[in-house]
Each structure stands twice: as structure tokens, then as C-alpha cells.
Enzyme design. Sequence first.
Site, short mmCIF file in Angstrom:
data_model
loop_
_atom_site.label_atom_id
_atom_site.label_comp_id
_atom_site.label_asym_id
_atom_site.label_seq_id
_atom_site.Cartn_x
_atom_site.Cartn_y
_atom_site.Cartn_z
CB ALA A 1 -0.08 28.24 53.29
CD GLN B 1 8.98 36.29 54.23
OE1 GLN B 1 9.76 36.48 55.17
NE2 GLN B 1 9.13 35.27 53.40
CG ASP C 1 3.80 27.81 54.97
OD1 ASP C 1 4.18 28.49 55.94
OD2 ASP C 1 3.68 28.27 53.83
#
Lengths: 362, 362
Positions: free
Chosen positions: B52, B193, B234
Site C-alpha cells: 500500500a 510475498q 492496505d
Amino acid sequence: VTTDPIPPTIEWRRGRVRLVDQRRLPGRLCFVECASVGELRDAIVTLAVRGAPALGAAGAFGVALAASTLSTPRAVASAAARLRAARPTAVNLAWGVDRALAAYRAAGPESAEGAAAALAEAHAIAAADVSANRALGAHGAALLPDGARVLTHCNAGALACVGYGTALGVVRAAAEAGKHPHVWVGETRPVLQGARLTAWELGRLGIAHTLVADTVVASLMADGEVDAVVVGADRIAANGDVANKIGTYQLAVLARHHKVPFYVAAPWSTVDPATPRGAAIVIEARPASEVTTIAGTRVAPAGVAVRNPAFDVTPAGLVTAIVTDRGVARRPYPRSLSSRSLSGLGRKSTPQVEKRPNAGGG
Amino acid sequence: VTTDPIPPTIEWRRGRVRLVDQRRLPGRLCFVECASVGELRDAIVTLAVRGAPALGAAGAFGVALAASTLSTPRAVASAAARLRAARPTAVNLAWGVDRALAAYRAAGPESAEGAAAALAEAHAIAAADVSANRALGAHGAALLPDGARVLTHCNAGALACVGYGTALGVVRAAAEAGKHPHVWVGETRPVLQGARLTAWELGRLGIAHTLVADTVVASLMADGEVDAVVVGADRIAANGDVANKIGTYQLAVLARHHKVPFYVAAPWSTVDPATPRGAAIVIEARPASEVTTIAGTRVAPAGVAVRNPAFDVTPAGLVTAIVTDRGVARRPYPRSLSSRSLSGLGRKSTPQVEKRPNAGGG
């Protein structure tokens, strides 16, 4: 009997043990033939064959292989001991080895009858596995509503057994009963048995299913999209604690939080009276490479430290019911799973065990 | 200032936007240079850049790119709108685009000053990101005990920001304070990730860490091996609901069950007063191929149905605290996150927000 769209996971063929090679699925359906106990042990360790009930049959056929290829009872016993220790968590492997070894010894290990007796016992275990799964499937299907959306984990299907499946046996029986289940398939990292095996089986069976990463399951529950969780078991302790594929425990916690029933489906042979509780179960640690590489490609930095337990233990308190070939066991499990109630389960209902009317018992 | 072992995620270089190409990590550290807004948008959609706070800077630099390469204000506005819509869940992307666009317009979009103003705003956002992360890192580090074993999910590190990191910023600040944290890195399927980026960052930083599959986390908690969960965000709704990488919600449920504190670390720009609650947040659905193939190898049967949401929403009730550059917000979040208390947070403590003494505020 119609042809099963999924071939037997394990078979005795011309003096060899033939296995579906689960390392190659879903890309290719092929088989590995083990001519020695060493080859079978390698197949077990590398997960060509896996799943607690399948390992029970593999253990028994392995002893038959040892008895037919090795010349002394001592060599057979030693091969059996190595096979028995190939994977520590599932009780069924040791159980299958011990049963075939007992038959071998009872028949007179020095004679040809010894090998024949071990093989006959292995065949009996294999046949009983399929009928037990059909029985537990019928018991479990009765617990599911029409159109049930069932979340499962790992592979507790035909490929985890000799045939039919345990958790997926429940789903199959529901489909056969016209209940139109839909299965959420958790992919089950690190070895991806859900993505590779369960999705493949359900595709062959024509049962509706959707694959999800293991990270998606709680969101599905929160959105009201899961009616039941159904998983298999590698060992069930006398108190009802359940060892199963890593990730099962968190599904049970998440199911409790979202008020979704959490069912364990397993043949009675998975219940181990010698294990008082889950804490006594040895959890196998698997190689780091299962996490750091996928299909040969590295997905993590070289040399990274990894914790890779193959199983976890779900406390009995989180298990809504244990679906077995003898009926549906409920809390308190020390009572419903005890050998005393076990003897009566096949014939009559007890407060701890619900018996589905008109369903075949164990 | 010592050299950071992790290069800036996003930089303006000779009229182009240079990004660390996160699709290539951990195998190779390389960069992608975007000369047009279209190239930058592709980089965002294919996750060359993600996270983000990084998307906030990318949005702003993207407008600077548009202003310096496109000839009319109308073309710039249109490119900005396309960029803004590239990913819907993180609030920061739209926020970064809007801030740079406002600067561009205020300076006079027809003039060279317009492009310069957009670029200056992007540089300001990038610089503020790093200082905000250092500030929130210090606030968060104060919450961790010495030797804390911290579970994190996805990548909320330097690579998710312009630099330093949010959740990993908390860990870095703890390490810099001599607290010797150990990080459990959840691999974070489907895009991995955690395995690919977080493990790589922690290796570069020399911070102790162990990689685990997403299926292992509850077992770690049950074994008492997790002192805190720290994740990024986010988007944070006005009521404290948190949208973050898929799998975050189940970590929060599991943390609650095991009485482990669950912290969200994010710059104040992630709080979106225009989003009253989590249910109002659009959850991006990503391609099935992220689940069915890994590094180009198929791991599920061809044609299998897949549900692949990129994010989930964690209800405020499961969030122990939200660590921001302005201090640590606690329940009731509608009050601690409201714009009224926001204005006072940088200067004094309030009952809802703990301010760490001697730590730099926002």
C-alpha cells in the site's frame, strides 16, 4: 459395481506392490511398482503413496513383499521394522505392518504358508478399507444438508486410502445420495495435496469444487459460504485428539469461531487406544525443501531457516464429531471411542454414537 | 545515515520511475524503469511493485510521469484516472494520485510548473513515507518484549513502501533498539510475498527469521512460540476494520483464540475516513493462475475453478492496536482514528492513543 473413475491407490500385482505415483499428479497418472521393501519404503518417504489408510495397506503389503522376497524370519522382521518407522505420525502404517507380521508368524514364518498368510492379511486390510470408507461415507453424508458447501484439507480421498476415501468418501456418499455437495478444496501447503490430488479426484468424480489457497478459508467462513469442514485423520488418540495434516488445527479453531461444524472422518483403525492424548503423538518434521522449492523452482532465499512439521494435533474439544465406519462418535470421546463402547457400536446406538438407520456398519 | 541494505523500492531517475522488480525476487535483484504511465500501470498490475505505501508513491510519481510526458491536462487527468483504478483495495494508490494531481492543478496544469509541482509532491510523499515508517516503527517496537517472536504475513517491509517498512519497520526498530526479535515469516500464498520478499529483506538486514507455510501458524501459537502478530494494512476504515493481504483475517482470529496480541502497523495515510467500515472496501479478485501455477509450473488440474481474493477484512474487534506514525491507536477506533483526535495526536497523548516518549511523531 460400476467402474471407479479413480484406480486403486495400492494393489498387489504379480509379486509386486503397485502404487499410483502421487508425486506425478495431477500432471500424469502413472504407477510405480515396488519389487522390494526398500523400494516401497522409498515410495512412502517420498510421498508416492501417502494418507493414513493407504499407509496401513502399504505396511501390510510391504510385509507380504518381505515374506516373499527375504529368506529368513529375522530378515523379514528387520525389514518390517524399517518399514514401520518410515513415517512416525500415522498409526495405520505400524498397524498394517503389525497385522501382516502377526499373520505371517501365526502361519509359521519358515514355511510358504507364512508369506501366503501375510499376503492374505494385506488383501483383507485393503478390502476392509474400501468397505469401511463406504460405511463411514454413508454415516457422514447423513450429517450434511442438501447442497452442502464442504471445506476439506489435504487429500483424504481415494488416493489417501485403498479406495473411495474418508473425508471425500463422505462427500462422495452425499453426492451419491443426490445431495449435490460443493467442495472448497484447500490447496494444503507445503505439499499441495489439496490442489494436486483432491481437485484431481473431484474432477474425475464430477463433484463440484473450487480450489482456494489456505489463506482464504476464514474469509469463506465469515461470508457464510462453508456449511461444514470435513477432514481425515492420521491418528486419533483415545481422548479424541486428532493428528492430521498441518493446517487442520487452525481450520478447527476457525470453524469454532464461525460456528461451522468440524467433522473428522476416519476408519476405526485410525483410533489408537495406546495413545492417551494428542500430546503423545510424534509429529514428523519434513525437509525444508518442501517449503523453499515448488516443482523444482526456488521460491525463498537460499539458506533460509524453515519449520516444516507435516502434521498438527486438533484437541478433541474442537471436534464436532468423528465419523467412523462404526458410526458417528461424539463427545465425550474417551467414552465413545473406548473399547467398551466399540464392541457394541456396530449393532446398536449409544448416547455417544449416532448410528444412521439402514447404513452398513463396520 | 548508514547505507540501507535494501535499495529504495521506487525512485525518480532521469525522467523515469525506477522500481525494484519484485517479480524477480528472491532470485535476482533487478530494476524496471517506467517511461510512461502505461508501463507503470503494467508494473503495478503484475506486482512488480506492490504494497500500500509503495503504491501511494507510485501513484504520485505516475502523475508526475504523466505531467512530464503528456501534452494536455485532459490527457494527464485521463492517465491519472487509469492509474488510480489499477488496483482497487489499497487506499494509498488513489490517495497518491489525487495528491499529485491536486499539486499539478494548483500550479497551473498548462505550464511547466504543473509537472514540477506534481514531481515535488511525489518526492514529498516518498520522503514522508520513510520518516513515517521510522516513526511508527519506534512506536511499535515499544510494544514488543525483548526477544519477541513476531509472526508476520505477506510483505509489509521496505519493499512494500518506499523504504524501511511498516510491520517490518516495527521489527527493524526493535532490532535497532537491541531487542533481538525473531520473525516467523508466513509464506503467504498465493503470491508468496512472505517467502520471496520478507525472508529476503530480513536476510539482508541480519534479523533472525524462520519461514513457515501458512498452515503452520496456529500450531506455533498453540505451542507458545508467538509473542505478537504484526501485519501491515492496505486500507483502514474509520471504524478500525482493516483490509490487508488475504490470510490476515484468519491470523487475527487465531491470535484471539491463543491470546496473542494482533497489531496492525501502517502510516496514517492508510486510514480512510471516507470508508466507514470494512464491508465498504472493494476486495480485488486476482487471476486463477496465481493459485494453479507456481513459477510457471502447473500445480492443480487444468480448468479447475478457483476463488482468489487478494485481500480480506479483519474486524476492528480483533485488532489489539493500530500502530501509526502518529502513535498507537486503540479501541474504540472510531474515536482514536477520527480526524478530531488526529489533529492532536502528534503533540499530546489521549486516552485512545499511546504516545511513546522521546519518539519522533508524524
